[in-house]
Design a protein around this motif. Structure first.
Motif, mmCIF file in Angstrom:
data_model
loop_
_atom_site.group_PDB
_atom_site.id
_atom_site.type_symbol
_atom_site.label_atom_id
_atom_site.label_comp_id
_atom_site.label_asym_id
_atom_site.label_seq_id
_atom_site.Cartn_x
_atom_site.Cartn_y
_atom_site.Cartn_z
ATOM 1 N N UNK A 1 0.855 -1.179 0.000
ATOM 2 C CA UNK A 1 0.000 0.000 0.000
ATOM 3 C C UNK A 1 0.900 1.241 0.000
ATOM 4 N N UNK A 2 0.302 2.410 -0.109
ATOM 5 C CA UNK A 2 1.067 3.638 -0.259
ATOM 6 C C UNK A 2 1.009 4.498 1.000
ATOM 7 N N UNK A 3 2.004 5.365 1.151
ATOM 8 C CA UNK A 3 2.000 6.362 2.230
ATOM 9 C C UNK A 3 1.717 7.729 1.622
ATOM 10 N N UNK A 4 0.919 8.544 2.317
ATOM 11 C CA UNK A 4 0.559 9.855 1.778
ATOM 12 C C UNK A 4 0.655 10.951 2.830
ATOM 13 N N UNK B 1 -2.859 4.710 2.028
ATOM 14 C CA UNK B 1 -3.961 4.534 1.084
ATOM 15 C C UNK B 1 -3.707 3.333 0.190
ATOM 16 N N UNK B 2 -4.710 2.980 -0.607
ATOM 17 C CA UNK B 2 -4.629 1.832 -1.517
ATOM 18 C C UNK B 2 -4.382 0.523 -0.765
ATOM 19 N N UNK B 3 -4.901 0.436 0.448
ATOM 20 C CA UNK B 3 -4.747 -0.784 1.247
ATOM 21 C C UNK B 3 -5.995 -1.648 1.110
ATOM 22 N N UNK C 1 -8.865 0.818 1.532
ATOM 23 C CA UNK C 1 -8.877 1.818 2.599
ATOM 24 C C UNK C 1 -7.913 2.979 2.359
ATOM 25 N N UNK C 2 -8.363 4.168 2.756
ATOM 26 C CA UNK C 2 -7.493 5.330 2.933
ATOM 27 C C UNK C 2 -7.694 5.812 4.364
ATOM 28 N N UNK C 3 -6.640 5.849 5.142
ATOM 29 C CA UNK C 3 -6.715 6.215 6.562
ATOM 30 C C UNK C 3 -5.691 7.307 6.826
#
Lengths: 261, 261, 261, 261
Positions: free
Chosen positions: B250-253, C25-27, C47-49
């Protein structure tokens, strides 16, 4: 009323052109798949269902694909997908039928040091193809892993670029191979597995493990190929790796198939 | 013949409900944009064109958006996009009009050591918004860069995980800011720029530079924010960074806007 | 060992810049959502958290988002999502926390004449947003429907172009509104519902129903707006329709929000 | 300094596994393609460039693909793409090389009654494949058209469902066939062409033309197949049509290849 509605699809066609892959695609349907740990897992499938259509039919009956899928609603596995394909072939009077379903599959993973558990999504697909009775079954998985570049590590005084890489493995087998086993093959062939949940001591471990085991995408697919070649259950395979290069905005790829060996 | 065809869209509507953003989207059209080095650059735009529709109209005239775009065929810039938006507002008798065009923009870059040149694609977008005369213009760019994780570097005995990261910057300005300048701001704020073409000595340089300048996505957007805050031409901004974490799937934002400062 | 690893994210930051939406995000994660008919439904969430990060922290702890999600593993609903958001806010010492999960949701539908049943996938999303205790909950659905063009029908001697259209509805409410109800609102506002499985007599019915009830995207969102405005449970809404025009290769759109009325 | 950097990719590999398709993908680059009307057209290509790698090489040199592309910067055509592929094969000491570039191509079209002109974007691709000197060239186009359902029209008292459909045509030829000609073949085989800009009298024309010429996706690919089979310039083809069914949320597909005839 409906008894008087003409069956337009069954009209004769005189152009003399047989068709391939007439059917439906991009159909989302809930499915239950086999899970090595929990027996079954609920997920969401995206289906493509087609038949090869003899030259004398104007069209195929698109609703019958959905009816067949409804009849097989629930479990989708190496046992039921070939049944679905056989049913499509018979129901639609076709010489050949095909089915493909793509779905996310979740694997429970423990972080390497802390043991903290979380789910990792693996994109998977099943393909069934039947020209005669007994459809051939293909299993596909796309495993996200981590790769460190051997060139970057060798030539640099410190550090080495690494990135997320996807390994796609398709196999046919004479004896069941679990999705989980293909994930293990891919992870063992990469610089390091990746994880959804990592605590600080896990992150240290993964960083060092990846740095200590650099692989090109070429190495990665060859490593997987050696494992699959030596597994007597597997009768055919195709492997592809694609890395999201961190030093470029394009990807690096490599592939190998069992026919090449 | 066509003179007798009823204009259905102009029928009165008595539901008393005004609309927002009535129009067209996902329209691909060739465009020519300004290029700091070469004066102009040919590329491909994807357009969304809409108006706010007064309550008494049944519908808007979708063909007029395309006609307006045809009239402005060719150059698409901070001069012509506001003209297009103003024309939409008048032509469609609307209180407000909007236009957004997304396009890839190519920048010529030299590798850091070898000087080998190649093109890097930057996703860009222009937004025009007009409630009255003189539409407001917003410029957006998405710059791919490289980030090395400060935590991973600090806690690990060797190596550090890095990845491809995208920095999205939107700005409004009182004096022209070039796409190329926003790219430079993003690259200066990251662990390293990334490149399309790198020879071996360049790869060594980029690896070491990235390792020597670790940044979180939080650091990255703050670094860009400081540069934009100190630029007197810029009147408003919003910055977002998203990293394709190599240790996760997943990504970090992180994000920051000029209103937050 | 891990006790000695520095907490780099907690280092002080002196740039004085607070952040918005720092997180992940993108989880993809498995979720169980409420189902009006079957009580619960297994599906797959993306999910986006994120949290808004005070200016004095260098970074947020990305692993804590996953830990919070793991703690709430299983049911994802208007009861549990606000709990998750509140937990994120507290656990990460943030002024504000946000969560968004997108997931496909399946509705069992009977064909209009034959009664043949099949599943229709609806893209849905939940948003939770908390600046203080008790997060605000937003429900979103994207309903595929059929629209026939009123202009095309009026001006043509025979036929009328129609197409697949997506209606996106976001609402906040003081009393539970089911996903199924929003689907019904969207379908009642369109030219016709669409179905996964239609037999010949159903296809005749849908064709004629759609031809008899032409709507522009502008009509469609206004029709939904009237239904939502008159529903006392609903406190806020935003509606958007996008049609895949069959006479164009671009789409037509229209939107309306409760603030506009 | 760089003279001392080891060429890691050229290390020998003793696993005895040759590779397929080692190279780069998802690389965006500006290209100039041939245009029947205007001689040339500027657009944006997305490249995949690969070689089959002999078993004794550890890795391929990813930067050489970009260098080869830079050397062929500018025109991308049936003359230059085979040159690029031949150069890749020699430069990388490979038995086989492949290149694929996807790009949007714009065609100027006049509306059928008003004659109003606008651009229609066609997704196209070139493929080059060389095992020996003189690479084989394949041209692909995806043409958006309109289809009306023959079954729906026949069984319904009024109206007929229609939708946007994409026809994908791949060909090999002994004499140049223009993209524009394949677009004409696809449009002549559908219920109606679609257009970017239609005035009211055009919309009436397109609606009636589409209603008067209903085709299934099966009819559509057979119609194209007849045209291609009878064209002596064309030596091989594969045709696929996919319709965004307006009565379903999934698509209908059919395909036919020259080998089937």
């Amino acid at each position: 009323m409906s008894s008087t509605l003409e069956d337009v699809q069954s009209r004769p066609d005189d152009r003399g052109i047989p068709l391939r892959h007439a059917g439906i695609c991009e159909l989302k349907y809930p499915v239950v798949v086999w899970d090595r740990e929990k027996k079954t897992q609920h997920t969401v499938g995206t289906f493509k269902l087609t038949v090869d259509l003899p030259r004398h039919y104007k069209g195929t009956h698109m609703s019958r694909f959905v009816t067949a899928l409804e009849n097989h609603r629930g479990e989708c596995s190496l046992e039921t997908l070939p049944e679905l394909v056989d049913e499509l072939r018979e129901r639609l009077d076709a010489e050949r039928a095909h089915a493909r379903v793509d779905f996310p599959y979740f694997i429970r993973k423990a972080a390497p040091v802390s043991g903290a558990v979380s789910d990792l999504a693996i994109r998977c697909w099943f393909v069934g193809d039947a020209a005669e009775k007994d459809a051939e079954f293909t299993l596909g998985v796309e495993v996200p892993v981590m790769t460190t570049c051997p060139c970057s590590k060798t030539i640099s005084d410190r550090g080495a670029h690494c990135q997320r890489t996807h390994v796609r493995i398709c196999i046919r087998f004479r004896e069941l191979v679990w999705i989980e086993e293909l994930v293990e093959f891919a992870e063992a062939s990469a610089s390091s597995p990746l994880y959804t949940l990592l605590k600080r001591n896990d992150e240290k471990h993964v960083t060092e493990q990846s740095y200590d085991n650099p692989v090109f995408v070429e190495d990665l697919v060859r490593n997987v190929a050696v494992l699959l070649r030596d597994d007597e259950r597997i009768t055919w395979f195709y492997i592809e790796a694609e890395s999201q290069e961190s030093i470029h905005n394009h990807n690096a790829i490599a592939a190998v198939g069992s026919e090449d060996l």
